[in-house]
Each structure stands twice: as C-alpha cells, then as structure tokens.
Design a protein around this motif. Structure first.
Motif, PDB file in Angstrom:
ATOM      1  N   GLN A   1      96.970  34.845  33.659  1.00  0.00           N
ATOM      2  CA  GLN A   1      96.556  34.989  34.901  1.00  0.00           C
ATOM      3  C   GLN A   1      96.839  33.299  35.486  1.00  0.00           C
ATOM      4  OE1 GLN A   1      92.733  36.414  35.517  1.00  0.00           O
ATOM      5  NE2 GLN A   1      93.187  38.622  34.913  1.00  0.00           N
ATOM      6  N   LEU A   2      97.146  33.405  36.732  1.00  0.00           N
ATOM      7  CA  LEU A   2      97.273  32.183  37.700  1.00  0.00           C
ATOM      8  C   LEU A   2      96.348  32.349  38.968  1.00  0.00           C
ATOM      9  CD1 LEU A   2      98.481  29.434  38.065  1.00  0.00           C
ATOM     10  CD2 LEU A   2     100.065  30.677  39.621  1.00  0.00           C
ATOM     11  N   TRP A   3      95.549  31.687  39.252  1.00  0.00           N
ATOM     12  CA  TRP A   3      94.467  31.793  39.962  1.00  0.00           C
ATOM     13  C   TRP A   3      94.794  30.698  41.145  1.00  0.00           C
ATOM     14  CZ3 TRP A   3      89.153  34.132  39.775  1.00  0.00           C
ATOM     15  CH2 TRP A   3      89.028  34.985  38.758  1.00  0.00           C
ATOM     16  N   ALA A   4      95.123  31.096  42.535  1.00  0.00           N
ATOM     17  CA  ALA A   4      95.488  30.279  43.609  1.00  0.00           C
ATOM     18  C   ALA A   4      94.562  30.290  44.901  1.00  0.00           C
ATOM     19  CB  ALA A   4      96.944  30.565  43.970  1.00  0.00           C
ATOM     20  N   SER A   5      94.099  29.184  45.352  1.00  0.00           N
ATOM     21  CA  SER A   5      93.330  29.039  46.567  1.00  0.00           C
ATOM     22  C   SER A   5      94.103  28.904  47.654  1.00  0.00           C
ATOM     23  CB  SER A   5      92.101  28.023  46.472  1.00  0.00           C
ATOM     24  OG  SER A   5      92.879  26.683  46.204  1.00  0.00           O
ATOM     25  N   ALA A   6      93.728  29.275  48.888  1.00  0.00           N
ATOM     26  CA  ALA A   6      94.544  29.320  50.145  1.00  0.00           C
ATOM     27  C   ALA A   6      93.324  28.776  51.228  1.00  0.00           C
ATOM     28  CB  ALA A   6      95.108  30.586  50.632  1.00  0.00           C
TER      29      ALA A   6
ATOM     30  N   GLY B   1      91.653  31.272  53.627  1.00  0.00           N
ATOM     31  CA  GLY B   1      90.455  31.487  53.398  1.00  0.00           C
ATOM     32  C   GLY B   1      90.353  32.746  52.084  1.00  0.00           C
ATOM     33  N   THR B   2      91.274  32.655  51.422  1.00  0.00           N
ATOM     34  CA  THR B   2      91.300  33.704  50.208  1.00  0.00           C
ATOM     35  C   THR B   2      91.557  32.731  48.925  1.00  0.00           C
ATOM     36  OG1 THR B   2      93.649  33.914  50.781  1.00  0.00           O
ATOM     37  CG2 THR B   2      92.238  35.556  51.837  1.00  0.00           C
TER      38      THR B   2
ATOM     39  N   THR C   1      93.432  39.822  45.701  1.00  0.00           N
ATOM     40  CA  THR C   1      92.968  38.896  46.678  1.00  0.00           C
ATOM     41  C   THR C   1      91.550  39.070  47.086  1.00  0.00           C
ATOM     42  OG1 THR C   1      95.546  38.663  47.379  1.00  0.00           O
ATOM     43  CG2 THR C   1      93.784  37.765  48.740  1.00  0.00           C
ATOM     44  N   LEU C   2      90.969  38.018  46.963  1.00  0.00           N
ATOM     45  CA  LEU C   2      89.496  37.777  47.207  1.00  0.00           C
ATOM     46  C   LEU C   2      89.294  37.026  48.511  1.00  0.00           C
ATOM     47  CD1 LEU C   2      87.854  36.645  43.865  1.00  0.00           C
ATOM     48  CD2 LEU C   2      88.455  39.155  44.539  1.00  0.00           C
ATOM     49  N   THR C   3      88.161  37.690  49.420  1.00  0.00           N
ATOM     50  CA  THR C   3      87.921  36.951  50.493  1.00  0.00           C
ATOM     51  C   THR C   3      86.285  36.593  50.290  1.00  0.00           C
ATOM     52  OG1 THR C   3      87.277  38.933  51.540  1.00  0.00           O
ATOM     53  CG2 THR C   3      89.430  38.100  51.869  1.00  0.00           C
ATOM     54  N   PHE C   4      85.629  35.477  50.921  1.00  0.00           N
ATOM     55  CA  PHE C   4      84.466  35.180  50.807  1.00  0.00           C
ATOM     56  C   PHE C   4      83.613  35.317  52.205  1.00  0.00           C
ATOM     57  CE2 PHE C   4      87.391  32.948  48.022  1.00  0.00           C
ATOM     58  CZ  PHE C   4      86.888  33.085  46.819  1.00  0.00           C
TER      59      PHE C   4
END
Length: 328
Positions: free
Chosen positions: A198-203, A207-208, A222-225
């Motif tokens: 897996q590759l984890w990428a912040s935006a 905000g994701t 895709t996660l939101t907080f």
C-alpha cells in the motif's frame, strides 16, 4: 580471618559482574530536528528528553533522512539549493550534493545509494548517486512537487505534486515517469507500508488521506477527519508514519494541532492526540514505543507514548521545527 564465598554465591557474583561488563552503560537514542527559521538542527536525548546540542546547517532545513546504517544524515537545505550530508558520529557536514533548486523532501532507495529529491520550483525530481555525487537524471513531474517515497522493493519512487494534485510513479529501473494518480487537493506526503502493498498519501487542502493499492496504483480508501471543537478547514493532513507491525498509522493534521491514530487494517480512526501548534512531521523511536511530532508554530516537539496514546512531554527546540529522525 577472610570469609570465603560459597561456590554457588561466588558463581552468581561472577556472572553478574560479567553481565555488567558486557552490557556497559545504556546509550539513549537521539532525535534530530530541523529548525526552518534558525538554519539549525536540535538534538534531543530521548532518555532525558532534553536538547543536548544545536548544530548550524544550511538555509531553511526541512526534510531529514538517515542512511540505512544510521551513519549519515541527509539534510534538505532548501534555500541553499543543496542536500547536505552529515557524519552522525562527528556531527560535521562532510559533503554537499547537487540537489537541484529548492529541495524539500527526499527518499533513499533500498540500495542506500540513489537519492530521489523533489525540486518544488522546477517541477522536477532529481536523482543523485550519493556515493559519486553525480546527478543520474531529472524527471519532469507536476507543479510544486514535494513528497517523496521509495517502495521497499525499490521498484517505485513516488512524488506528490501540490498544485497538480497527483502522485507521480517513477520506474526506478529506467528513472522515467510511468504513471500518474489523481488524488485530493495539495498532496504533501507519501509513505509505503512496510510490505510494500500500500501507499498512503495525505492531501493538505483536501483534508483527506488516501490509501492506494500499489499493484494497481488505484485508491482503496479515502479517509476524512473530524475533531470535536476543531473547524474542518484547520484539518490539513501532512506527515504520515506506519508502525512496523502493520497495525497502526499516525497522521499529522497540521493547524488542527492533533495527530490522528488509525487502525491500519480496518482504516478506522481510533483517536486524536492533542500536540503543539501546526504539527508537521513524525518519527518513531527505534523501539517504536514513542512517536515524535514536530510543531512548527509552537517551536517544540511532542513526545507521544504509543501504547497509552498520551503525550509525555513537549520539548522546546528552535524556530519552526519541521523534519525529525531518530538514531539508535
């Protein structure tokens, strides 16, 4: 008259003495923190949790990383347009690498030799041979490249472009761009899982956080907080760290002043940890019992107990701390 030790007690005493001689004094880990505004590194003794040294480096240091044997520290001196190389043992700069303009983040290939550097001003990724100081190539990517990561198998180098909102997949066997993946607004950081799947990428502006399948280069989730009492506009994900056992992920949420704790198997957000102001980057201690978070605006580093999910202490460093690594 001298009393003699009984044989059993004598053996225990000798064994204890031998063990102490072999073990010697315990050496504490050291955290190395880059201070953007002070052109310096702060060194934190992880046993006392105190700053033990401050080292002058190039202008606006940001990204930091270690060679695989922990003997060399690479420093992105962004406004000096150089990657500096420091000998960890002597704490001296031993050479500078031709990084291209405005290096901010970089990643080292598993061969411990090829360094992939994002050049924000030129929309390029520069590849450097760290042994010969030779530029092996420059790869055109999107506008304002920043984040960099290399897969554990060394096949892929991935760059994020803040303005183009893409991840750029570089084939390291040819040093050419192979694919692009559209993600949310202003991707800032990427991190491969330890198994490379897996590759984890912040935006940051989106905000994701997006988790991608490396085999297909497609998003899985895709996660939101959502943090109670924090406006959504302040939730700006940046630095990411994944635990070696594959169970947890941690994400720095920028001006939200929190670090998110995520179940790396289910992708559920488990907790939010309050840290300092404008949290940027994260680093584990070698035993992965603690996590460090650099807080740019408050000028400190939060030390987090991972098992208890609790901030143990905030250590004051220089102005605008950005990057952090920890040596054994």
């Amino acid at each position: 008259m001298r009393r003699l030790l009984r044989p059993a007690l004598l053996c225990q005493t000798l064994a204890l003495g031998a063990a102490l001689l072999v073990a010697g004094p315990a050496a504490a880990s050291i955290a190395w923190v880059s201070n953007e505004k002070d052109n310096s590194l702060s060194l934190i003794d992880m046993q006392s949790l105190e700053v033990i040294d401050t080292l002058a480096v190039g202008q606006r240091p940001r990204g930091l990383l270690l060679s695989h044997d922990n003997r060399l520290l690479y420093i992105c001196a962004s406004d000096s347009d150089r990657v500096q190389v420091m000998d960890v043992a002597t704490r001296k700069i031993i050479k500078e690498l031709p990084s291209g303009k405005d290096p901010e983040q970089f990643a080292l290939h598993p061969n411990d030799r090829w360094l992939y550097v994002s050049n924000e001003d030129d929309a390029l990724v520069t590849v450097i041979d760290t042994q010969t100081s030779e530029v092996l190539g420059q790869i055109g990517v999107g506008v304002e490249p920043e984040g960099m990561a290399v897969s554990p198998d060394g096949k892929w180098a991935v760059n994020t472009s803040e303005t183009t909102n893409m991840l750029h997949w570089i084939d390291t066997s040819t040093q050419t761009l192979a694919d692009n993946t559209l993600v949310d607004q202003r991707p800032r950081f990427v991190e491969f899982s330890h198994d490379g799947a897996q590759l984890w990428a912040s935006a940051e502006i989106g905000g994701t956080l997006t988790i991608l399948d490396v085999a297909t280069r497609k998003p899985l989730k895709t996660l939101t907080f959502q943090i109670k009492g924090v406006h959504p506009d302040k939730v700006q994900p940046v630095g990411i760290k994944l635990s070696a056992d594959g169970k947890l992920a941690f994400v720095a949420l920028g001006p939200a002043n929190h670090v998110a704790v995520i179940d790396a198997k289910t992708f559920e957000v488990l907790d939010y940890l309050l840290v300092g102001r404008r949290v940027w980057q994260l680093a584990f201690t070698p035993d992965q019992r603690q996590l460090l978070a650099t807080n740019g605006v408050s000028g400190d580093v939060s030390v987090i107990d991972i098992e208890r999910r609790k901030v143990l202490k905030s250590v004051k460093v220089g102005r605008y701390p950005w990057g952090v690594v920890v040596t054994p």
